[in-house]
Write a protein that holds these residues in place. Structure first.
Motif, PDB file in Angstrom:
ATOM      1  N   LEU A 133       0.026 -71.510  38.186  1.00  0.00           N
ATOM      2  CA  LEU A 133      -0.431 -71.576  39.616  1.00  0.00           C
ATOM      3  C   LEU A 133       0.604 -71.523  40.525  1.00  0.00           C
ATOM      4  O   LEU A 133       0.423 -70.664  41.542  1.00  0.00           O
ATOM      5  N   LYS A 134       1.716 -71.847  40.557  1.00  0.00           N
ATOM      6  CA  LYS A 134       2.748 -71.896  41.477  1.00  0.00           C
ATOM      7  C   LYS A 134       3.413 -70.555  41.392  1.00  0.00           C
ATOM      8  O   LYS A 134       3.738 -70.121  42.431  1.00  0.00           O
ATOM      9  N   ILE A 135       3.620 -70.016  40.298  1.00  0.00           N
ATOM     10  CA  ILE A 135       4.359 -68.679  40.257  1.00  0.00           C
ATOM     11  C   ILE A 135       3.298 -67.616  40.913  1.00  0.00           C
ATOM     12  O   ILE A 135       3.721 -66.936  41.638  1.00  0.00           O
ATOM     13  N   LYS A 136       1.862 -67.757  40.566  1.00  0.00           N
ATOM     14  CA  LYS A 136       1.063 -66.850  41.471  1.00  0.00           C
ATOM     15  C   LYS A 136       0.993 -67.125  42.769  1.00  0.00           C
ATOM     16  O   LYS A 136       1.054 -66.192  43.623  1.00  0.00           O
ATOM     17  N   ALA A 137       1.100 -68.343  43.285  1.00  0.00           N
ATOM     18  CA  ALA A 137       1.102 -68.574  44.804  1.00  0.00           C
ATOM     19  C   ALA A 137       2.518 -67.986  45.359  1.00  0.00           C
ATOM     20  O   ALA A 137       2.169 -67.412  46.525  1.00  0.00           O
ATOM     21  N   ILE A 138       3.730 -67.967  44.833  1.00  0.00           N
ATOM     22  CA  ILE A 138       4.964 -67.517  45.004  1.00  0.00           C
ATOM     23  C   ILE A 138       4.756 -65.989  45.013  1.00  0.00           C
ATOM     24  O   ILE A 138       5.336 -65.259  46.000  1.00  0.00           O
ATOM     25  N   ASP A 139       4.088 -65.152  44.068  1.00  0.00           N
ATOM     26  CA  ASP A 139       3.909 -63.873  44.229  1.00  0.00           C
ATOM     27  C   ASP A 139       3.082 -63.627  45.353  1.00  0.00           C
ATOM     28  O   ASP A 139       3.534 -62.274  45.744  1.00  0.00           O
ATOM     29  N   ILE A 140       2.292 -64.231  45.830  1.00  0.00           N
ATOM     30  CA  ILE A 140       1.149 -64.051  46.717  1.00  0.00           C
ATOM     31  C   ILE A 140       2.230 -63.983  48.118  1.00  0.00           C
ATOM     32  O   ILE A 140       2.008 -63.140  48.964  1.00  0.00           O
ATOM     33  N   GLU A 141       2.845 -64.879  48.207  1.00  0.00           N
ATOM     34  CA  GLU A 141       3.857 -65.135  49.327  1.00  0.00           C
ATOM     35  C   GLU A 141       4.823 -64.109  49.598  1.00  0.00           C
ATOM     36  O   GLU A 141       4.928 -63.431  50.656  1.00  0.00           O
ATOM     37  N   ASN A 142       5.331 -63.546  48.198  1.00  0.00           N
ATOM     38  CA  ASN A 142       6.234 -62.419  48.622  1.00  0.00           C
ATOM     39  C   ASN A 142       5.422 -61.149  48.897  1.00  0.00           C
ATOM     40  O   ASN A 142       6.191 -60.367  49.342  1.00  0.00           O
ATOM     41  N   GLU A 143       4.236 -61.113  48.200  1.00  0.00           N
ATOM     42  CA  GLU A 143       3.486 -59.850  48.670  1.00  0.00           C
ATOM     43  C   GLU A 143       3.110 -59.775  50.207  1.00  0.00           C
ATOM     44  O   GLU A 143       2.952 -58.533  50.801  1.00  0.00           O
ATOM     45  N   ARG A 145       4.838 -61.078  52.623  1.00  0.00           N
ATOM     46  CA  ARG A 145       6.048 -60.837  53.152  1.00  0.00           C
ATOM     47  C   ARG A 145       6.469 -59.121  53.206  1.00  0.00           C
ATOM     48  O   ARG A 145       6.741 -58.549  53.976  1.00  0.00           O
ATOM     49  N   GLY A 146       6.294 -58.751  51.998  1.00  0.00           N
ATOM     50  CA  GLY A 146       6.319 -57.191  51.880  1.00  0.00           C
ATOM     51  C   GLY A 146       5.526 -56.582  52.573  1.00  0.00           C
ATOM     52  O   GLY A 146       5.799 -55.608  53.296  1.00  0.00           O
ATOM     53  N   THR A 147       4.271 -56.828  52.755  1.00  0.00           N
ATOM     54  CA  THR A 147       3.274 -56.251  53.639  1.00  0.00           C
ATOM     55  C   THR A 147       3.525 -56.452  55.148  1.00  0.00           C
ATOM     56  O   THR A 147       3.574 -55.300  55.979  1.00  0.00           O
ATOM     57  N   LEU A 148       3.901 -57.675  55.592  1.00  0.00           N
ATOM     58  CA  LEU A 148       4.447 -57.695  57.056  1.00  0.00           C
ATOM     59  C   LEU A 148       5.603 -56.893  57.263  1.00  0.00           C
ATOM     60  O   LEU A 148       5.824 -56.318  58.367  1.00  0.00           O
ATOM     61  N   LYS A 149       6.519 -56.697  56.494  1.00  0.00           N
ATOM     62  CA  LYS A 149       7.730 -56.093  56.632  1.00  0.00           C
ATOM     63  C   LYS A 149       7.428 -54.208  56.728  1.00  0.00           C
ATOM     64  O   LYS A 149       8.185 -53.682  57.762  1.00  0.00           O
ATOM     65  N   VAL A 150       6.299 -53.874  56.146  1.00  0.00           N
ATOM     66  CA  VAL A 150       5.982 -52.624  56.355  1.00  0.00           C
ATOM     67  C   VAL A 150       5.512 -52.324  57.893  1.00  0.00           C
ATOM     68  O   VAL A 150       5.943 -51.328  58.465  1.00  0.00           O
ATOM     69  N   PHE A 151       5.156 -53.371  58.751  1.00  0.00           N
ATOM     70  CA  PHE A 151       4.838 -53.331  60.001  1.00  0.00           C
ATOM     71  C   PHE A 151       5.761 -53.663  60.910  1.00  0.00           C
ATOM     72  O   PHE A 151       5.569 -54.066  62.076  1.00  0.00           O
ATOM     73  N   GLY A 152       7.055 -53.972  60.464  1.00  0.00           N
ATOM     74  CA  GLY A 152       8.010 -54.398  61.301  1.00  0.00           C
ATOM     75  C   GLY A 152       8.141 -56.097  61.661  1.00  0.00           C
ATOM     76  O   GLY A 152       8.662 -56.506  62.544  1.00  0.00           O
ATOM     77  N   LEU A 153       7.040 -56.713  60.883  1.00  0.00           N
ATOM     78  CA  LEU A 153       6.910 -58.182  61.265  1.00  0.00           C
ATOM     79  C   LEU A 153       7.854 -58.959  60.151  1.00  0.00           C
ATOM     80  O   LEU A 153       7.715 -58.696  59.047  1.00  0.00           O
TER      81      LEU A 153
END
Length: 294
Positions: A133-143, A145-153
């Motif tokens: 559960l902790k690994i999956k939560a971290i994976d979502i957080e990283n995803e 972050r990656g989504t926001l970076k595409v839009f410069g956030l």
């Protein structure tokens, strides 16, 4: 005459082979991979069985304990050693694997794998589920972050778990389409964190009840997770003849290559429990970097 049996277990069916003390195949067949069905098949054999072997695997403990309750002498073996005996087979299938296991039972060419108690199995599953559960939560957080970076956030500075969701929502509140995409991710992350906390509370409850865990936590750098992981991994301390055998069991002792005039000491073998080894590494790191000198 003595007879030996080998079980090659798959999810649906188990291949069974029985050989005599001379290595001659006495009987072969298959049974449903359930202790009662396998015991029913074995009960039709006219001779008593000296040893029955099966490889360590996901269902090994269940089958091992179930067949022992039926009165059979079970041996769980290390599949790595068996692999060395079967890798030269021109035809590899379940029937031939069962034959190989039965032959290993006959000649004694196997390494015994300890079957943990039900309590230790439950602790291991609790730790594994929490970790997942902790690994999956971290994976979502990283995803996210990656989504926001595409839009410069970008998230500025070090973000702790508490204000994480609030900061994400503040960043995307002016971008409705992006907010619609990130919202399900935030909901999933929150659910994973909440359920991970439920499992962690269960773990801490087990630690409080276990005297060995409480004693281990008096060691600098050792916390609740390290203590309960160690207890669940060791299970029965009496299976180790010497305390230094534990290091070898966990793959923390150096390997060695010696042939002719060559004699080299290798890195640690890493042949033991991966989760226990990584947990001990984190405990050692905490001891070196975070524990204050007395």
């Amino acid at each position: 005459m003595k007879f030996y049996a080998g079980l090659d277990v798959s999810l649906a069916e188990t291949a069974i082979c029985i050989v005599d003390e001379n290595g001659v195949i006495y009987r072969e067949g298959t049974a449903v991979s359930h202790p009662d069905d396998i015991a029913l098949w074995l009960s039709k054999v006219e001779h008593s069985l000296e040893r029955i072997g099966l490889e360590a695997g996901a269902t090994a403990a269940w089958l091992f304990n179930g067949l022992r309750e039926h009165g059979y002498h079970m041996v769980c073996i290390d599949p790595r050693k068996l692999r060395a005996a079967t890798k030269m087979m021109p035809v590899k299938n379940d029937r031939n694997d069962a034959r190989a296991i039965a032959s290993c039972m006959r000649v004694g060419w196997y390494s015994v794998v300890h079957i943990k108690s039900d309590v230790s199995q439950e602790l291991r599953m609790l730790l594994a589920n929490r970790r997942t559960l902790k690994i999956k939560a971290i994976d979502i957080e990283n995803e996210i972050r990656g989504t926001l970076k595409v839009f410069g956030l970008k998230l500025s500075g070090r973000v702790t778990q508490g204000p994480y969701e609030r900061m994400i929502r503040e960043l995307i509140e002016d971008v409705p389409r992006l907010a619609a995409m990130v919202q399900p991710m935030l909901i999933a992350r929150r659910a994973l964190r909440e359920q991970s906390a439920v499992l962690e509370k269960m773990l801490l409850g087990e630690v409080r009840k276990d005297e060995t865990c409480r004693r281990l936590m008096t060691i600098p750098g050792v916390g609740a997770i390290t203590a309960i992981t160690y207890v669940g991994t060791i299970d029965d301390p009496d299976r180790f003849q010497r305390s230094r055998d534990v290091g070898a069991h966990l793959g923390l002792t150096p390997g060695k290559y010696a042939s002719g005039e060559v004699d080299r000491t290798l890195p640690i073998t890493k042949c033991g429990d991966v989760i226990m080894r990584s947990t001990l590494y984190q405990a050692a790191l905490a001891l070196l970097t975070r524990t204050r000198k007395l």
